[in-house]
Design a protein around this motif. Structure first.
Motif, PDB file in Angstrom:
ATOM      1  N   ALA A 188      16.675  -0.453 -14.944  1.00 51.99           N
ATOM      2  CA  ALA A 188      17.484  -0.526 -16.046  1.00 51.99           C
ATOM      3  C   ALA A 188      17.162  -1.772 -16.825  1.00 51.99           C
ATOM      4  O   ALA A 188      17.211  -2.832 -16.257  1.00 51.99           O
ATOM      5  CB  ALA A 188      18.998  -0.311 -15.811  1.00 51.99           C
ATOM      6  N   GLY A 192      17.953   0.979 -21.686  1.00 52.73           N
ATOM      7  CA  GLY A 192      18.156   2.264 -21.111  1.00 52.73           C
ATOM      8  C   GLY A 192      17.837   2.339 -19.671  1.00 52.73           C
ATOM      9  O   GLY A 192      17.567   1.282 -18.985  1.00 52.73           O
ATOM     10  N   TYR A 194      15.357   4.125 -16.693  1.00 51.72           N
ATOM     11  CA  TYR A 194      14.091   4.729 -16.646  1.00 51.72           C
ATOM     12  C   TYR A 194      13.948   4.984 -14.976  1.00 51.72           C
ATOM     13  O   TYR A 194      14.180   4.536 -14.247  1.00 51.72           O
ATOM     14  CB  TYR A 194      13.041   3.768 -17.148  1.00 51.72           C
ATOM     15  CG  TYR A 194      13.210   3.337 -18.442  1.00 51.72           C
ATOM     16  CD1 TYR A 194      12.593   3.825 -19.411  1.00 51.72           C
ATOM     17  CD2 TYR A 194      13.990   2.085 -18.753  1.00 51.72           C
ATOM     18  CE1 TYR A 194      12.771   3.517 -20.988  1.00 51.72           C
ATOM     19  CE2 TYR A 194      14.228   1.695 -19.935  1.00 51.72           C
ATOM     20  CZ  TYR A 194      13.435   2.342 -21.015  1.00 51.72           C
ATOM     21  OH  TYR A 194      13.824   1.945 -22.444  1.00 51.72           O
ATOM     22  N   LEU A 204      12.493   7.536 -19.795  1.00 48.47           N
ATOM     23  CA  LEU A 204      13.908   7.143 -20.226  1.00 48.47           C
ATOM     24  C   LEU A 204      14.759   8.244 -19.615  1.00 48.47           C
ATOM     25  O   LEU A 204      14.649   9.527 -19.887  1.00 48.47           O
ATOM     26  CB  LEU A 204      14.100   6.961 -21.759  1.00 48.47           C
ATOM     27  CG  LEU A 204      15.419   6.602 -22.179  1.00 48.47           C
ATOM     28  CD1 LEU A 204      15.852   5.327 -21.764  1.00 48.47           C
ATOM     29  CD2 LEU A 204      15.366   6.701 -23.930  1.00 48.47           C
ATOM     30  N   TRP A 206      18.454   7.572 -19.486  1.00 50.05           N
ATOM     31  CA  TRP A 206      19.826   7.131 -20.101  1.00 50.05           C
ATOM     32  C   TRP A 206      19.566   6.271 -20.789  1.00 50.05           C
ATOM     33  O   TRP A 206      18.862   5.158 -20.583  1.00 50.05           O
ATOM     34  CB  TRP A 206      20.943   7.133 -19.019  1.00 50.05           C
ATOM     35  CG  TRP A 206      20.978   8.221 -18.219  1.00 50.05           C
ATOM     36  CD1 TRP A 206      20.638   8.408 -16.872  1.00 50.05           C
ATOM     37  CD2 TRP A 206      21.749   9.434 -18.135  1.00 50.05           C
ATOM     38  NE1 TRP A 206      20.954   9.608 -16.279  1.00 50.05           N
ATOM     39  CE2 TRP A 206      21.744  10.339 -17.153  1.00 50.05           C
ATOM     40  CE3 TRP A 206      22.695   9.918 -19.357  1.00 50.05           C
ATOM     41  CZ2 TRP A 206      22.445  11.749 -17.023  1.00 50.05           C
ATOM     42  CZ3 TRP A 206      23.284  11.220 -19.080  1.00 50.05           C
ATOM     43  CH2 TRP A 206      23.180  11.986 -18.091  1.00 50.05           C
ATOM     44  N   ASN A 207      20.403   6.230 -22.036  1.00 47.76           N
ATOM     45  CA  ASN A 207      20.420   5.047 -23.028  1.00 47.76           C
ATOM     46  C   ASN A 207      21.563   4.049 -22.486  1.00 47.76           C
ATOM     47  O   ASN A 207      22.586   4.686 -21.887  1.00 47.76           O
ATOM     48  CB  ASN A 207      21.002   5.426 -24.330  1.00 47.76           C
ATOM     49  CG  ASN A 207      20.013   6.277 -25.026  1.00 47.76           C
ATOM     50  OD1 ASN A 207      18.599   6.010 -24.900  1.00 47.76           O
ATOM     51  ND2 ASN A 207      20.363   7.346 -25.800  1.00 47.76           N
ATOM     52  N   THR A 208      21.473   2.893 -22.436  1.00 41.31           N
ATOM     53  CA  THR A 208      22.483   1.878 -22.199  1.00 41.31           C
ATOM     54  C   THR A 208      23.110   1.116 -23.312  1.00 41.31           C
ATOM     55  O   THR A 208      24.293   0.994 -23.548  1.00 41.31           O
ATOM     56  CB  THR A 208      22.078   0.828 -21.092  1.00 41.31           C
ATOM     57  OG1 THR A 208      20.955   0.215 -21.639  1.00 41.31           O
ATOM     58  CG2 THR A 208      21.741   1.822 -19.792  1.00 41.31           C
ATOM     59  N   PRO A 239      19.656  11.695 -23.037  1.00 37.50           N
ATOM     60  CA  PRO A 239      19.985  10.364 -22.595  1.00 37.50           C
ATOM     61  C   PRO A 239      21.221   9.756 -23.154  1.00 37.50           C
ATOM     62  O   PRO A 239      21.535   8.675 -22.730  1.00 37.50           O
ATOM     63  CB  PRO A 239      18.658   9.434 -23.058  1.00 37.50           C
ATOM     64  CG  PRO A 239      18.390   9.948 -24.315  1.00 37.50           C
ATOM     65  CD  PRO A 239      18.575  11.340 -24.378  1.00 37.50           C
ATOM     66  N   THR A 240      22.082  10.254 -23.733  1.00 35.06           N
ATOM     67  CA  THR A 240      23.360  10.221 -24.102  1.00 35.06           C
ATOM     68  C   THR A 240      24.271   9.959 -22.773  1.00 35.06           C
ATOM     69  O   THR A 240      24.200  10.884 -22.018  1.00 35.06           O
ATOM     70  CB  THR A 240      23.944  11.070 -25.138  1.00 35.06           C
ATOM     71  OG1 THR A 240      23.191  11.279 -26.303  1.00 35.06           O
ATOM     72  CG2 THR A 240      25.256  10.446 -25.576  1.00 35.06           C
ATOM     73  N   LEU A 241      25.053   8.822 -22.744  1.00 37.14           N
ATOM     74  CA  LEU A 241      25.899   8.725 -21.648  1.00 37.14           C
ATOM     75  C   LEU A 241      26.883   9.714 -21.567  1.00 37.14           C
ATOM     76  O   LEU A 241      27.517   9.910 -22.687  1.00 37.14           O
ATOM     77  CB  LEU A 241      26.261   7.245 -21.446  1.00 37.14           C
ATOM     78  CG  LEU A 241      25.407   6.064 -21.368  1.00 37.14           C
ATOM     79  CD1 LEU A 241      25.937   4.842 -21.658  1.00 37.14           C
ATOM     80  CD2 LEU A 241      24.539   6.173 -20.099  1.00 37.14           C
TER      81      LEU A 241
END
Length: 635
Positions: A188, A192, A194, A204, A206-208, A239-241
């Motif tokens: 992380a 994001g 990975y 990738l 998830w996005n952070t 990758p949207t949380l």
């Protein structure tokens, strides 16, 4: 006609008089004076005057539950034949935690965890060099070969302990956290999270979008603390949380560690000087288990922040904080009860193996960094509800370099530990070779008393041949360290005379320096026990047994008659008031004009009258009194 001494006008009372009261001769030549009262000695073959030295050691019956050195006569002994109680002991005296003589003062580079053996630990070697000022993470895995990931700055490396592969993990920012499900890694950064496998490229997941990120694999799912929220990274549209399962009400809250217990997932964090651990229990909603809201499982003392955490064996939780390390225990409800600080240095990383926690030791090993080892199988008794959570510990592997210890892990499925030192890199425990040298120091041997001692002999037992050398030294209360002997080969340290300290001492410490074999770095000495022999070192008090005349009329050594009819009872009562106070009194030898400060020894005072005095009635007889000196000074 001789002049008679005046009658005593009134009995003595209270605490008037004492050591300062002395008798000044007037007319008669008395032999001695006690507490300012003069007497004639009544010495004859039936009433001898004796003078000797007081007994120091008393006769006693040993009824202790644990027989030991206190049962033996002559020498004062203190010895140790196992070291599994670990370090941290100030005084090498039997007490609740050290009743089996298992603890000691300190050790460096030594393994005390095998019962009856003290041996050199394996050395470490710098593996992945990383001169980073950021946190350096490590995480072990196996793909048929024992390996670990090293994450420093923007670089992710896969290593087997000697050869390295740089991993294209997918991100370009500083790696903030690292987790694994056993096969895949999750790295992380502030952009994001990975995911990749082994040394393969990552993508990738998830996005952070937050610089405060911690990830962890717990109970079969990837968990993340991002900002003030906790996420279960499953479902939704990556990758949207997804929606967080919990958001802390404190806006400035930061999550620092994630771990799993037997029935819950634990996430630790802090805001300012407040830190706590939250639990997330699994519920069953139809066929899909989901996470319930966060419930506080433990709070830390004010100003102490959780930096790392690891649940282990389904029972224990290691809690690394800004102040040190605590062992916690999981209750049936999932709450955490934790014990006292075992070590007092910031603990940012840890790993469990066998019955041990290996935790970071920041600048704590002679100014350098490395590891402590905490033995979960050796609780030390103490007072209070967390008594079983005070565990044995000692320093362990060394980097011989200073800096924060950010990460601790195992090299794959092996028993070899890997740890990082920020600014230097990752260090791997060698498979076979030992540390070149190690030191062991006992607690202060004082025999549970402040009495000065004469330390005479030292014995150090070891396996032979030594496969190296052992140097024994002693440390005295001044801090002075004096070498006693160095042995190698088949030599032994058996009842070696101690020539230092040259004077008596309240306590002494033993320091052993253990050096590995000069030819084979895989061999080193094994110490199996040590023993001090000592004697009481205080100046022994002198004891006087005096027979005294106590008659109305007495004759001094020059033939002069002193006294009057009826004086004995008044003198006895006055004398008894002097000595019954138990205070220090002056013993004057009027024949030699010397004075000694004494007390009545063991309450041994007696007046004897076998027959009434001749040609008169009333009192008359002999006083028997035993006096003990309280100082060796004679004036």
């Amino acid at each position: 006609m001789s002049r008679l001494p005046a009658r005593i006008p009134a009995p003595l009372s209270g605490r008037s008089g004492g050591a300062s009261e002395t008798y000044t001769p007037v007319d008669a030549s008395y032999d001695i004076a006690i507490g300012g009262m003069p007497f004639m000695l009544a010495i004859n073959p039936e009433r001898p005057m004796t003078r000797g030295l007081a007994q120091i050691r008393k006769e006693q019956f040993d009824n202790q539950e644990i027989p030991g050195e206190q049962s033996l006569a002559d020498w004062w002994l203190r010895s140790q034949a196992t070291f599994i109680g670990g370090a941290g002991l100030l005084y090498q005296d039997p007490d609740v935690s050290n009743q089996w003589a298992i603890q000691y003062g300190d050790s460096v580079g030594l393994n005390p965890w095998v019962n009856g053996r003290l041996s050199l630990l394996r050395r470490t070697e710098l593996d992945v060099t990383a001169a980073t000022t950021q946190r350096h993470h490590v995480l072990g895995y196996a793909d048929g070969t024992d390996r670990y990931w090293s994450a420093a700055d923007t670089v992710l490396t896969s290593s087997d302990g000697s050869s390295h592969t740089v991993v294209t993990w997918g991100g370009t920012e500083t790696i903030l956290s690292l987790a694994s499900d056993g096969e895949d890694y999750y790295a992380a950064d502030e952009v994001g999270i990975y995911q990749g496998t082994g040394s393969g490229a990552g993508t990738l997941a998830w996005n952070t979008g937050d610089p405060d990120v911690v990830v962890g694999w717990a109970m079969g799912r990837l968990m993340a603390g991002i900002g003030a929220s906790v996420y279960e990274l499953a479902g939704g549209e990556p990758p949207t949380l997804p929606e967080p399962v919990f958001t802390h009400p404190a806006a400035g809250w930061q999550w620092t560690a994630i771990s799993e217990g037997s029935s819950a997932i634990y996430v630790a964090g802090y805001s300012g000087s407040v830190s706590a651990i939250y639990k997330f229990t699994l519920e069953v909603d139809g066929s899909v288990p989901v996470l319930s809201g966060g419930i506080q499982a433990a709070s830390l003392p004010h100003g102490e922040v959780v930096l790392s955490m690891s649940a282990y064996l389904g029972t224990y939780v290691g809690i690394g904080t800004s102040r040190g390390f605590r062992v916690g225990e999981l209750s049936d409800s999932g709450d955490i009860v934790y014990g006292p600080l075992l070590v007092e240095t910031p603990v940012r990383g840890m790993v469990g193996y066998d019955r041990f926690f290996f935790i970071g030791a920041e600048d704590a090993i002679n100014g350098s960094s490395g590891l402590y080892r905490v033995d979960l199988g050796q609780p030390l008794e103490s007072q209070g509800p967390s008594a079983s959570l005070r565990h044995a510990y000692a320093t362990d592997l060394q980097a011989h370099a200073a800096g924060e210890v950010d990460g601790v892990t195992l090299l794959g499925n092996s028993d070899r530990v890997v740890f990082t030192v920020r600014g230097s890199g990752s260090y791997v425990e060698h498979a076979d070779e030992l540390e070149p040298t190690g030191t062991f120091t006992t607690g202060r041997v004082r025999y549970n008393t402040l009495v000065e001692k004469i330390f005479k002999f030292l014995t150090v037992r070891s396996e032979r041949p030594l496969n190296g050398s052992i140097t024994a030294a002693v440390i005295d209360p001044t801090g002075g360290e004096n070498t006693v002997i160095t042995v190698s080969g088949n030599a032994s340290i058996e009842n070696v005379l101690l020539r230092s300290p040259v004077t008596v001492a309240e306590w002494l410490q033993l320091k052993l320096t253990i050096n590995r074999d000069s030819v084979n770095p895989e061999l080193g000495p094994v110490v199996t026990g040590w023993q001090f022999k000592a004697l009481p070192g205080e100046i022994r008090q002198r004891v006087f047994m005096l027979p005294l005349l106590a008659f109305d009329h007495e004759q001094d050594r020059y033939g002069q008659i002193v006294g009057w009819e009826g004086r004995t009872l008044g003198r006895l009562e006055a004398f008894e008031q002097i000595i019954q106070r138990g205070d220090v009194i002056a013993l004057q030898d009027l024949r030699t004009n010397t004075t000694t400060q004494v007390v009545v020894d063991n309450d041994e005072y007696e007046f004897r009258q076998s027959v009434p005095p001749a040609n008169c009635g009333g009192w008359g007889g002999y006083i028997y009194i035993r006096l003990r000196t309280v100082t060796d000074a004679i004036t």
